[in-house]
Scaffold this motif. Structure first.
Motif, mmCIF file in Angstrom:
data_model
loop_
_atom_site.group_PDB
_atom_site.id
_atom_site.type_symbol
_atom_site.label_atom_id
_atom_site.label_comp_id
_atom_site.label_asym_id
_atom_site.label_seq_id
_atom_site.Cartn_x
_atom_site.Cartn_y
_atom_site.Cartn_z
ATOM 1 N N GLU A 193 0.783 -1.201 0.133
ATOM 2 C CA GLU A 193 0.005 -0.040 -0.063
ATOM 3 C C GLU A 193 0.907 1.248 -0.025
ATOM 4 O O GLU A 193 1.884 1.439 0.741
ATOM 5 C CB GLU A 193 -0.818 -0.155 1.304
ATOM 6 C CG GLU A 193 -1.825 1.233 1.412
ATOM 7 C CD GLU A 193 -2.508 1.382 2.623
ATOM 8 O OE1 GLU A 193 -3.183 2.184 3.087
ATOM 9 O OE2 GLU A 193 -2.131 0.562 3.565
ATOM 10 N N ARG A 194 0.658 2.045 -0.702
ATOM 11 C CA ARG A 194 1.106 3.450 -0.682
ATOM 12 C C ARG A 194 0.639 4.448 0.415
ATOM 13 O O ARG A 194 -0.690 4.697 -0.012
ATOM 14 C CB ARG A 194 1.278 4.236 -2.278
ATOM 15 C CG ARG A 194 2.221 5.302 -2.440
ATOM 16 C CD ARG A 194 2.204 5.605 -3.884
ATOM 17 N NE ARG A 194 1.458 6.928 -3.930
ATOM 18 C CZ ARG A 194 1.322 7.690 -4.969
ATOM 19 N NH1 ARG A 194 1.504 7.067 -6.143
ATOM 20 N NH2 ARG A 194 0.593 8.727 -5.055
ATOM 21 N N ILE A 195 1.211 4.822 1.043
ATOM 22 C CA ILE A 195 0.649 5.564 2.460
ATOM 23 C C ILE A 195 0.490 7.077 2.167
ATOM 24 O O ILE A 195 -0.276 7.884 2.649
ATOM 25 C CB ILE A 195 1.146 5.238 3.641
ATOM 26 C CG1 ILE A 195 2.736 6.078 3.807
ATOM 27 C CG2 ILE A 195 1.329 3.868 3.953
ATOM 28 C CD1 ILE A 195 3.146 6.227 5.175
ATOM 29 N N ASP A 196 1.123 7.864 1.249
ATOM 30 C CA ASP A 196 1.278 9.190 0.916
ATOM 31 C C ASP A 196 0.557 9.600 -0.234
ATOM 32 O O ASP A 196 1.008 10.350 -0.801
ATOM 33 C CB ASP A 196 2.795 9.641 0.942
ATOM 34 C CG ASP A 196 3.572 8.966 0.068
ATOM 35 O OD1 ASP A 196 3.128 8.039 -0.477
ATOM 36 O OD2 ASP A 196 4.757 9.599 -0.328
ATOM 37 N N VAL A 197 -0.413 8.961 -0.530
ATOM 38 C CA VAL A 197 -1.331 9.210 -1.802
ATOM 39 C C VAL A 197 -1.664 10.697 -1.552
ATOM 40 O O VAL A 197 -2.130 11.125 -0.647
ATOM 41 C CB VAL A 197 -2.419 8.347 -1.736
ATOM 42 C CG1 VAL A 197 -3.575 8.787 -3.049
ATOM 43 C CG2 VAL A 197 -2.033 6.830 -2.211
ATOM 44 N N GLY A 198 -1.746 11.363 -2.779
ATOM 45 C CA GLY A 198 -2.015 12.681 -2.779
ATOM 46 C C GLY A 198 -1.003 13.907 -2.551
ATOM 47 O O GLY A 198 -1.258 15.055 -2.492
#
Length: 308
Positions: free
Chosen positions: A10-15
């Protein structure tokens, strides 16, 4: 290598915009937050993972590594030395909140353009960090590993002739120290016997040679079973080696240049991985931060036991 299913990543820093060189992830349990750095941006980043809330601080120099202090503050490896750092609150998400930095100690750099790189504390609260010549193309072995003891004294070089120092970690009982050199000409991970009373490494030997596997050995973490997780930079993976130096796990990532990993989450069962954005051919994932549940737990990150 044992056959283990690939866990979801999972990518946690989306945005948020990617880091240029994302490094030094550190889980802060009391804040339920992950901290990391973007070296050329001179920033320390904090993200409260469950809430997705992000704040950033800007430092006066490139910052490559840090550890929290037992009595507050941080100790950090910057370009010109080791610094005591305070992160004022409230901070904003735009990277314009200045951190306060005070130099604690600095070695005599033998080559211009040298800076600190990878660093963390041993189990007794000493802060270790190494240096590298920033021009990697020069392949200059002028880097060295230093120790800031709990009295604030900086050692002479403990390990020298390093090109790109990386991979610092300690076994759960603290009696084995790991160190890597990430340069393409080296790609080695070493293990040392470690005297926990004196903070002295000895009996250096090759633990793993990544010429035999994939990528370059970058930042690392040790899990509660004593296994060593290393980011395989340029290979888009993290690798786990047993204490005997046997590769038994590989987790593939969507970013080609994973840089450093750290265990965190409320049960220390999440492996967080920062990454570097390549100068050419970058994808939407490069330079971002990822989380994976590998099925093992980590250990609390030691804090610096000296006065900051």
């Amino acid at each position: 290598m044992s056959v283990v299913s690939q866990p979801s990543v999972e990518r946690i820093d989306v945005g948020y915009a990617p880091a240029t060189v994302g490094e030094s992830p550190v889980w802060r349990a009391q804040e339920d937050a992950l901290y990391w750095v973007d070296i050329p941006a001179q920033r320390i980043v904090r993200q409260r993972v469950a809430l997705g809330l992000r704040t950033e601080w800007v430092l006066p120099e490139k910052v490559a590594c840090f550890a929290f202090g037992c009595n507050g503050g941080l100790v950090a490896g910057l370009e010109t030395g080791l610094f005591a750092v305070a992160l004022p609150e409230p901070a904003t998400a735009d990277g314009k909140t200045p951190a306060y930095a005070r130099k604690l100690a600095a070695p005599q750099f033998r080559v211009p353009g040298t800076r600190f790189n990878d660093g963390r504390c041993d189990r007794q609260g000493r802060f270790w960090s190494g240096t590298m010549v920033q021009d990697m193309a020069a392949a200059n072995p002028a880097g060295a590993l230093f120790c800031l003891d709990t009295q604030g004294r900086l050692s002479a070089p403990v390990v020298d002739q390093l090109i790109v120092q990386n991979g610092l970690a300690w076994s759960p009982d603290g009696t084995t120290m790991y160190l890597s050199d990430s340069h393409p000409q080296r790609r080695l991970i070493w293990a040392f016997d470690y005297d926990t009373e004196t903070g002295t490494p000895s009996r250096r030997r090759v633990f793993a040679d990544l010429h035999d596997y994939a990528g370059r050995p970058d930042g690392a973490a040790v899990d509660a079973d004593g296994c060593y997780w290393i980011c395989a930079n340029d290979a888009g993976a993290v690798l786990r080696f047993t204490p005997q130096g046997v590769l038994d796990r590989r987790i593939d990532l969507p970013a080609v240049k994973p840089a450093m990993c750290a265990f965190g989450g409320r049960d220390l069962g999440t492996l967080f991985i920062t990454s570097i954005r390549p100068a050419t051919g970058a994808t939407e994932h490069d330079g971002h931060v990822f989380a994976v549940r590998p099925g093992v737990r980590g250990l609390p990150e030691p804090e610096y036991a000296g006065v900051l």
